[in-house]
Design a protein around this motif. Structure first.
Motif, PDB file in Angstrom:
ATOM      1  N   ASN A   1       0.876  -1.173   0.000  1.00  0.00           N
ATOM      2  CA  ASN A   1       0.000   0.000   0.000  1.00  0.00           C
ATOM      3  C   ASN A   1       0.915   1.225   0.000  1.00  0.00           C
ATOM      4  O   ASN A   1       1.754   1.362   0.899  1.00  0.00           O
ATOM      5  N   THR A   2       0.800   2.073  -0.996  1.00  0.00           N
ATOM      6  CA  THR A   2       1.828   3.094  -1.200  1.00  0.00           C
ATOM      7  C   THR A   2       1.370   4.500  -0.839  1.00  0.00           C
ATOM      8  O   THR A   2       0.222   4.890  -1.095  1.00  0.00           O
ATOM      9  N   TYR A   3       2.308   5.247  -0.259  1.00  0.00           N
ATOM     10  CA  TYR A   3       2.098   6.645   0.124  1.00  0.00           C
ATOM     11  C   TYR A   3       3.381   7.414  -0.213  1.00  0.00           C
ATOM     12  O   TYR A   3       4.483   6.863  -0.110  1.00  0.00           O
ATOM     13  N   GLY A   4       3.219   8.681  -0.578  1.00  0.00           N
ATOM     14  CA  GLY A   4       4.384   9.480  -0.917  1.00  0.00           C
ATOM     15  C   GLY A   4       4.329  10.870  -0.326  1.00  0.00           C
ATOM     16  O   GLY A   4       3.253  11.377   0.018  1.00  0.00           O
ATOM     17  N   VAL A   5       5.493  11.472  -0.226  1.00  0.00           N
ATOM     18  CA  VAL A   5       5.633  12.879   0.162  1.00  0.00           C
ATOM     19  C   VAL A   5       6.549  13.533  -0.854  1.00  0.00           C
ATOM     20  O   VAL A   5       7.600  12.983  -1.194  1.00  0.00           O
ATOM     21  N   GLU A   6       6.167  14.692  -1.351  1.00  0.00           N
ATOM     22  CA  GLU A   6       6.966  15.399  -2.351  1.00  0.00           C
ATOM     23  C   GLU A   6       6.694  16.899  -2.233  1.00  0.00           C
ATOM     24  O   GLU A   6       5.534  17.315  -2.203  1.00  0.00           O
ATOM     25  N   VAL A   7       7.758  17.708  -2.163  1.00  0.00           N
ATOM     26  CA  VAL A   7       7.583  19.145  -1.990  1.00  0.00           C
ATOM     27  C   VAL A   7       7.388  19.882  -3.316  1.00  0.00           C
ATOM     28  O   VAL A   7       6.866  20.983  -3.348  1.00  0.00           O
ATOM     29  N   SER A   8       7.810  19.274  -4.418  1.00  0.00           N
ATOM     30  CA  SER A   8       7.777  19.963  -5.712  1.00  0.00           C
ATOM     31  C   SER A   8       6.448  19.736  -6.433  1.00  0.00           C
ATOM     32  O   SER A   8       5.635  18.899  -6.022  1.00  0.00           O
ATOM     33  N   PRO A   9       6.220  20.452  -7.526  1.00  0.00           N
ATOM     34  CA  PRO A   9       4.989  20.242  -8.315  1.00  0.00           C
ATOM     35  C   PRO A   9       4.850  18.840  -8.888  1.00  0.00           C
ATOM     36  O   PRO A   9       3.772  18.468  -9.357  1.00  0.00           O
ATOM     37  N   ALA A  10       5.928  18.042  -8.846  1.00  0.00           N
ATOM     38  CA  ALA A  10       5.833  16.654  -9.312  1.00  0.00           C
ATOM     39  C   ALA A  10       4.787  15.881  -8.525  1.00  0.00           C
ATOM     40  O   ALA A  10       4.230  14.889  -9.019  1.00  0.00           O
ATOM     41  N   ALA A  11       4.494  16.332  -7.299  1.00  0.00           N
ATOM     42  CA  ALA A  11       3.477  15.668  -6.479  1.00  0.00           C
ATOM     43  C   ALA A  11       2.124  15.640  -7.180  1.00  0.00           C
ATOM     44  O   ALA A  11       1.381  14.654  -7.096  1.00  0.00           O
ATOM     45  N   THR A  12       1.805  16.710  -7.890  1.00  0.00           N
ATOM     46  CA  THR A  12       0.522  16.785  -8.593  1.00  0.00           C
ATOM     47  C   THR A  12       0.427  15.713  -9.668  1.00  0.00           C
ATOM     48  O   THR A  12      -0.616  15.054  -9.815  1.00  0.00           O
ATOM     49  N   ILE A  13       1.512  15.516 -10.405  1.00  0.00           N
ATOM     50  CA  ILE A  13       1.506  14.493 -11.454  1.00  0.00           C
ATOM     51  C   ILE A  13       1.436  13.103 -10.845  1.00  0.00           C
ATOM     52  O   ILE A  13       0.734  12.220 -11.365  1.00  0.00           O
ATOM     53  N   ALA A  14       2.139  12.895  -9.729  1.00  0.00           N
ATOM     54  CA  ALA A  14       2.070  11.595  -9.057  1.00  0.00           C
ATOM     55  C   ALA A  14       0.633  11.285  -8.632  1.00  0.00           C
ATOM     56  O   ALA A  14       0.160  10.150  -8.779  1.00  0.00           O
ATOM     57  N   LYS A  15      -0.051  12.287  -8.130  1.00  0.00           N
ATOM     58  CA  LYS A  15      -1.451  12.081  -7.729  1.00  0.00           C
ATOM     59  C   LYS A  15      -2.331  11.811  -8.942  1.00  0.00           C
ATOM     60  O   LYS A  15      -3.237  10.967  -8.898  1.00  0.00           O
ATOM     61  N   GLU A  16      -2.065  12.520 -10.039  1.00  0.00           N
ATOM     62  CA  GLU A  16      -2.821  12.272 -11.272  1.00  0.00           C
ATOM     63  C   GLU A  16      -2.593  10.867 -11.797  1.00  0.00           C
ATOM     64  O   GLU A  16      -3.460  10.296 -12.471  1.00  0.00           O
ATOM     65  N   ARG A  17      -1.441  10.296 -11.484  1.00  0.00           N
ATOM     66  CA  ARG A  17      -1.128   8.933 -11.890  1.00  0.00           C
ATOM     67  C   ARG A  17      -1.764   7.893 -10.963  1.00  0.00           C
ATOM     68  O   ARG A  17      -1.604   6.694 -11.166  1.00  0.00           O
ATOM     69  N   GLY A  18      -2.468   8.370  -9.930  1.00  0.00           N
ATOM     70  CA  GLY A  18      -3.237   7.464  -9.084  1.00  0.00           C
ATOM     71  C   GLY A  18      -2.604   7.110  -7.755  1.00  0.00           C
ATOM     72  O   GLY A  18      -3.048   6.174  -7.085  1.00  0.00           O
ATOM     73  N   TYR A  19      -1.602   7.890  -7.322  1.00  0.00           N
ATOM     74  CA  TYR A  19      -0.915   7.580  -6.072  1.00  0.00           C
ATOM     75  C   TYR A  19      -1.288   8.591  -4.991  1.00  0.00           C
ATOM     76  O   TYR A  19      -1.537   9.765  -5.275  1.00  0.00           O
ATOM     77  N   GLU A  20      -1.332   8.101  -3.758  1.00  0.00           N
ATOM     78  CA  GLU A  20      -1.658   8.964  -2.622  1.00  0.00           C
ATOM     79  C   GLU A  20      -0.388   9.691  -2.194  1.00  0.00           C
ATOM     80  O   GLU A  20       0.500   9.091  -1.569  1.00  0.00           O
ATOM     81  N   VAL A  21      -0.316  10.968  -2.538  1.00  0.00           N
ATOM     82  CA  VAL A  21       0.900  11.751  -2.303  1.00  0.00           C
ATOM     83  C   VAL A  21       0.544  13.054  -1.610  1.00  0.00           C
ATOM     84  O   VAL A  21      -0.372  13.769  -2.037  1.00  0.00           O
ATOM     85  N   PHE A  22       1.274  13.350  -0.550  1.00  0.00           N
ATOM     86  CA  PHE A  22       1.120  14.624   0.150  1.00  0.00           C
ATOM     87  C   PHE A  22       2.159  15.595  -0.376  1.00  0.00           C
ATOM     88  O   PHE A  22       3.359  15.281  -0.373  1.00  0.00           O
ATOM     89  N   ARG A  23       1.713  16.762  -0.835  1.00  0.00           N
ATOM     90  CA  ARG A  23       2.666  17.776  -1.287  1.00  0.00           C
ATOM     91  C   ARG A  23       3.041  18.678  -0.126  1.00  0.00           C
ATOM     92  O   ARG A  23       2.204  19.388   0.440  1.00  0.00           O
ATOM     93  N   GLY A  24       4.305  18.638   0.247  1.00  0.00           N
ATOM     94  CA  GLY A  24       4.798  19.439   1.348  1.00  0.00           C
ATOM     95  C   GLY A  24       5.894  18.692   2.088  1.00  0.00           C
ATOM     96  O   GLY A  24       6.480  17.743   1.576  1.00  0.00           O
ATOM     97  N   GLU A  25       6.180  19.144   3.303  1.00  0.00           N
ATOM     98  CA  GLU A  25       7.205  18.518   4.133  1.00  0.00           C
ATOM     99  C   GLU A  25       6.609  17.359   4.912  1.00  0.00           C
ATOM    100  O   GLU A  25       5.426  17.370   5.262  1.00  0.00           O
ATOM    101  N   VAL A  26       7.436  16.381   5.212  1.00  0.00           N
ATOM    102  CA  VAL A  26       6.941  15.206   5.935  1.00  0.00           C
ATOM    103  C   VAL A  26       6.425  15.581   7.318  1.00  0.00           C
ATOM    104  O   VAL A  26       5.501  14.937   7.844  1.00  0.00           O
ATOM    105  N   ASP A  27       6.961  16.633   7.922  1.00  0.00           N
ATOM    106  CA  ASP A  27       6.479  17.089   9.231  1.00  0.00           C
ATOM    107  C   ASP A  27       5.014  17.483   9.191  1.00  0.00           C
ATOM    108  O   ASP A  27       4.313  17.411  10.210  1.00  0.00           O
ATOM    109  N   ASP A  28       4.560  17.944   8.036  1.00  0.00           N
ATOM    110  CA  ASP A  28       3.188  18.440   7.915  1.00  0.00           C
ATOM    111  C   ASP A  28       2.221  17.393   7.370  1.00  0.00           C
ATOM    112  O   ASP A  28       1.012  17.645   7.282  1.00  0.00           O
TER     113      ASP A  28
END
Length: 286
Positions: free
Chosen positions: A113-140
């Motif tokens: 079961n996959t989860y991601g964290v990414e601070v850059s705009p690449a997070a938006t594309i990862a989410k569009e590809r169907g992955y649960e990704v939080f855009r920002g810092e892992v602390d948040d």
């Protein structure tokens, strides 16, 4: 190696072990210091805002599928290391610095079961590809404690200016039986010794350069135990390497290699060769 500059050493602490016995190591484009206790080489600076923009542009995303295939192939091998060499082969997996989700893709194929964290705009594309990704810092990120069976840091820890705090935060997210996989350049590698100041991992955004000793020190200081260490590798295409060199190492040699790459057939320039690079670490919680 440059002479010591005592005035530049005063008040500096090693980010990996907090020792104050550091000295100036080299000055070129980067102003580096070395810890005399654990051998960490580091810049005395904080992580800047480069990641807020299109940090991954040099990946040549006009050929997204070629890059995806190359990145997923490497990540599949990393996931195999976890499944083959630990007792963890399913559950919740977090990729910190997940970019477009290529490691998440490899992990999902293996049943995680996959989860991601990414601070850059690449997070938006990862989410569009169907992955649960939080855009920002892992602390948040809104993750529960003791939630993840695996946490992965690929080409990430060298960007972190306060690695002890960062690793302790990730420790709270990792189950007691969980596994940490880290991939990072080795400052005392053969490639660095040969290439010197032209080493391809010397980048402004890399603030900490680890050796095996300094990585083990960081893990110990942050509440982890080193399980295994492996010679690193990646699957890379000539086209990808060329794009990387154009961004980070502009020189006459780069121009020559670029011209050479441009005249080769695509089946060669887009083929993902397995190349030795970096070091892989497996760790768990103490």
């Amino acid at each position: 190696m440059t002479p010591r500059h005592p005035e530049s050493d005063k008040g500096k602490k090693c980010p990996a072990c907090l020792n104050e016995k550091v000295r100036h190591w080299k000055s070129d484009e980067l102003n580096l210091h070395i810890c005399l206790n654990c051998n960490l080489v580091f810049q005395a600076k904080t992580m800047h805002q480069i990641y807020k923009g299109e940090y991954y542009d040099y990946w040549d995303l006009n050929n997204f599928e070629d890059v995806r295939r190359m990145k997923v192939l490497t990540s599949e091998k990393y996931i195999q290391i976890i499944c083959n060499d630990t007792e963890v082969n399913n559950g919740n997996l977090l990729d910190v610095g997940c970019a477009y989700g290529f490691t998440l893709e490899a992990a999902r194929k293996s049943g995680f079961n996959t989860y991601g964290v990414e601070v850059s705009p690449a997070a938006t594309i990862a989410k569009e590809r169907g992955y649960e990704v939080f855009r920002g810092e892992v602390d948040d990120a809104p993750f529960k404690t003791n939630f993840f069976d695996v946490v992965i840091l690929i080409d990430l820890i060298e960007h972190i200016a306060d690695p002890i705090t960062f690793m302790k935060k990730l420790r709270t997210l990792l189950r007691d039986t969980g596994i940490m996989l880290i991939v990072t350049p080795n400052i005392f590698s053969t490639s660095r010794k040969i290439l010197g100041d032209r080493w391809f991992h010397y980048k402004d955004e890399h603030v900490c350069f680890y050796s095996s000793k300094s990585m083990e020190t960081l893990l110990e200081k942050s509440g982890y135990r080193l399980l295994r260490r492996y010679p690193g590798f990646k699957h890379l295409t000539l086209k990808y390497i060329n794009a990387h060199n154009r961004k980070y190492h502009k020189s006459k040699i780069t121009k020559i290699l670029s011209g050479f790459t441009n005249i080769l057939p695509k089946k060669i320039t887009n083929y993902p060769f397995k190349m030795p690079t970096e070091t892989i670490y497996l760790a768990n919680k103490k």
